[in-house]
Design an enzyme around this catalytic site. Sequence first.
Site, PDB file in Angstrom:
ATOM      1  N   GLY A 680       0.819  -1.197   0.000  1.00 44.28           N
ATOM      2  CA  GLY A 680       0.000   0.000   0.000  1.00 44.28           C
ATOM      3  C   GLY A 680       0.856   1.250   0.000  1.00 44.28           C
ATOM      4  O   GLY A 680       2.026   1.229   0.382  1.00 44.28           O
ATOM      5  N   CYS A 681       0.270   2.371  -0.416  1.00 46.74           N
ATOM      6  CA  CYS A 681       1.042   3.610  -0.547  1.00 46.74           C
ATOM      7  C   CYS A 681       1.521   4.126   0.803  1.00 46.74           C
ATOM      8  O   CYS A 681       2.705   4.381   1.006  1.00 46.74           O
ATOM      9  CB  CYS A 681       0.217   4.664  -1.276  1.00 46.74           C
ATOM     10  SG  CYS A 681      -1.426   4.939  -0.567  1.00 46.74           S
ATOM     11  N   TYR A 682       0.576   4.275   1.760  1.00 49.79           N
ATOM     12  CA  TYR A 682       0.974   4.698   3.097  1.00 49.79           C
ATOM     13  C   TYR A 682       1.939   3.698   3.718  1.00 49.79           C
ATOM     14  O   TYR A 682       2.907   4.072   4.388  1.00 49.79           O
ATOM     15  CB  TYR A 682      -0.261   4.809   3.994  1.00 49.79           C
ATOM     16  CG  TYR A 682      -1.002   6.111   3.954  1.00 49.79           C
ATOM     17  CD1 TYR A 682      -2.374   6.127   3.706  1.00 49.79           C
ATOM     18  CD2 TYR A 682      -0.373   7.322   4.192  1.00 49.79           C
ATOM     19  CE1 TYR A 682      -3.097   7.317   3.700  1.00 49.79           C
ATOM     20  CE2 TYR A 682      -1.065   8.511   4.175  1.00 49.79           C
ATOM     21  CZ  TYR A 682      -2.425   8.520   3.930  1.00 49.79           C
ATOM     22  OH  TYR A 682      -3.132   9.689   3.928  1.00 49.79           O
ATOM     23  N   ALA A 683       1.666   2.394   3.517  1.00 51.96           N
ATOM     24  CA  ALA A 683       2.494   1.354   4.129  1.00 51.96           C
ATOM     25  C   ALA A 683       3.915   1.388   3.583  1.00 51.96           C
ATOM     26  O   ALA A 683       4.878   1.130   4.306  1.00 51.96           O
ATOM     27  CB  ALA A 683       1.869  -0.016   3.899  1.00 51.96           C
TER      28      ALA A 683
END
Length: 887
Positions: A680-683
Amino acid sequence: MHAISRVSKLSARGQGLRAVAAAARAPAQAARRANVVAVRTLTSASSAQTDRDTITRLLYSIGTKREVERYLRIFSSSSDSSHPAKFAVIKVGGAVLDQIDELALNLSFLYRVGLYPVVLHGAGPQLNSIIESAGVIPDYIDGIRVTDAKTLQIARRVFLDENLKLVAALEKLGTRARPITSGVFTADYLDKDKYGLVGKITKVDKRPIEAAIRAGALPILTSLAESDAGQILNVNADIAAGELAKEVEPLKIVFLNDKGGMFHGITGEKLDTINLDEEYDELMKQSWVKYGTKLKLREFKELLDHLPRSSSVAVISVDSLQRELFTDSGAGTLIRRGYKLFRHKSIDSVGPDRLRQVIHDRDPDVLSGEESVTGVLNALKETPYTIYGDEPLDVVAIVSHPEGEVPILTKLLASRTGVMNGIVDNVFNAIKKDHRRLFWTARADDENRAWHFERADGSFTRAGKSLFWYGIHDVQEVEKIVKSFEEKGRIARSYLPVGPSAPPHRAGATPGGVRSYSTMARRRVPGTSRGYATAAPSTEEKRLALIGARGFTGQALTTLLSSHPHLNLTHVSSRQLAGYPLTSYSKAPVNYSDLSVQDVERMEKDGEVDAWVMALPNGVCKPFVDAIDRGAAERKDGKGGSVVVDLSADYRFEDGWTYGLPELYGRTAIRASKRISNPGCYATSTQLLVAPLLKYVKPGAWPTVFGVSGYSGAGTITGPTDPDGRPTTLPKVTPESLHGGIRPYALTDHIHEREAGRHLSSLLSPELSSTGMKIAFIPTVAPWFSGITSVLSMPLSEKVTARDVRALYEERYQGEKLVRIKNEVPTLVDVENQHGWTVGGFQVHSEGDRAVVVGGLDNLLKGAATQCLQNLNLALGYDEYAGIPIA
């Protein structure tokens, strides 16, 4: 100036590096027959045959003359009268004893060329056969045979019988052999109540082995040990071989089995080389590495950690023993410690005194008096350069790369250890990763001339001097570059195709003395080089299908694919847009389709594509993946099915899938994987922020990350149709709805919080890994289109300075092309529309116990599409950054 110094005298790996042309041209079975014929010719000619030259010529049937003579020289010099057992320890599996004639022939060959391996054998299958015929079922606990008095009695008899059979087979061929069935291993009970009469080796006495070799006999050992009280104990033969190797420190450690190597548990492909320093942790996480495979890898690592780096372990079949020992390409699976490599832009970073010593000891121009050490170092200052090498400087390479000019490899200096461990190719591969084009030089009498040709796309040779290059396939461009080298004096004139005309009487002379470029686009033989797991990048054209192409990420990915040199988008699927043309892809006309689960299964079965990308919402992907699995099971092309990269969160927590964040969890697993979950992007940003500081994790006081993303990260919805009737896509969250401000959401238990914690846990130290990693994460949406800013606040277990913190990030991400480190706090302009991750703003609380660091990326690019393309490139064998603009 020479690209290869003493490397040319030893060439590739002493333990398996380069391909040998003869072996590459011959099919595996033909090479095997040649090997056996050579052995049989030797042993049948005369049992007293001692003519080393004649025997050496027989070895040329499996390798080149230079290879054979080089390895004979290395192996012969590895032992002396005070340490006669230095050559090799060969562990023979019980199943191999069923091929006793073949085994004896191969060992006899070594004996006839003056090499004395220490041979230790097991007899597990033979023992099981006798025990089971007596109505007793073998009992194992944790893979260890439970041994009672009756079992030990049978085991001792079986071991002695098999030992004498091998000795007799050797002596029948005129090879002296000495059975050694006791007196070498001393052991204590491993766990008497649990395993019975099973020993743990406490001491190895090598005197009986050395006495046998000094007497001119091969030592043939069993894996039986004795306690201090004289009790015979059974010891696992693999473990016994390892303990023996620790004592004698041989150059080669060979495990003969009936499979001929170690194999990937999913693809079924043989593992050519395992570099433990780089790959061990990643391998041990793989779902297919379990039971015996995990045990062997653990034992091999523990063994090699106790041995000099010049030692290695080879797992091969008995009929490939000579090819493993005397050819560069080897035969089975080579396990070695490997080396961490560095790249430095200054002499000070390497250490001036250390570099000076390397040049003094290894540079042929310095040794011949043509150059001085000071002259070499001063020449470096004339242009920008990068120094490549490994931590102990067993290999040092220098690449000159002035701005806007073609790089030149000016020095490649290797020690014997560097050659023996294959670091030469590893360093060259690192250079290729950084430089798509390169020139270098070598003398025509270079003993390792084939090495240069194998790595070059073209070459020119004149008057005993050779110029090599790769990455350029246009003759006119080569000529232009060569002229610039002449004008600027970057390469010595004697190596260039310029200069006085050749004498008129010379055959083949051309006007101006310039010969044609002799080897443009030189053919390479795949699968014949033992470097790192990363072979030369593929350039094969492949096909990709994208399911769920309507959203922002799908649009970003199709735009990137337009510039990919080898990967072609052939199918895009969107229910709402079926029939309309895909406008964001410019390589070829593609129309949207509406692929059903049945369509996907059929396409996979028929091999219509090489890779799939799933750009679907969370929870929707599984039926399509299941269809691909069914189709792959019915494929008949032998390719094992297509690669799947899933952009949703559906498989980020699945053990059978590879988590595709190359900068943190390595490239090896991705290259070998068919199922990859895109982070994921945030991850992604969170994990890249936290990872360098994991050594300072404070249990119970977990890091907090505050993330702010542009509204594109919230996804899309279907909008009204345009004037042509085509459905439009609108953002789910609009900037107007935010009223110029920001909106925190999912304040606890966000899926990226669990995702980051789960995968970071695998990087924790052993003492912390049992508790796992937790992240406190607060996401926020902002009124700009794309780009994430993540602020890490992390309590520390020790006091550090801001300088220390920055150094940790520099060390962790050294050489990563998509990571940029800066002093200042990254702002939106640093991350929006950028393909990498930027980090900066390193600060530490005044009490030194809390660090704050800021990182950022574009959620549609490095947070999704760019990272997806990295994973596709790795899994399909391309250069990792193919199609990705590198700033």
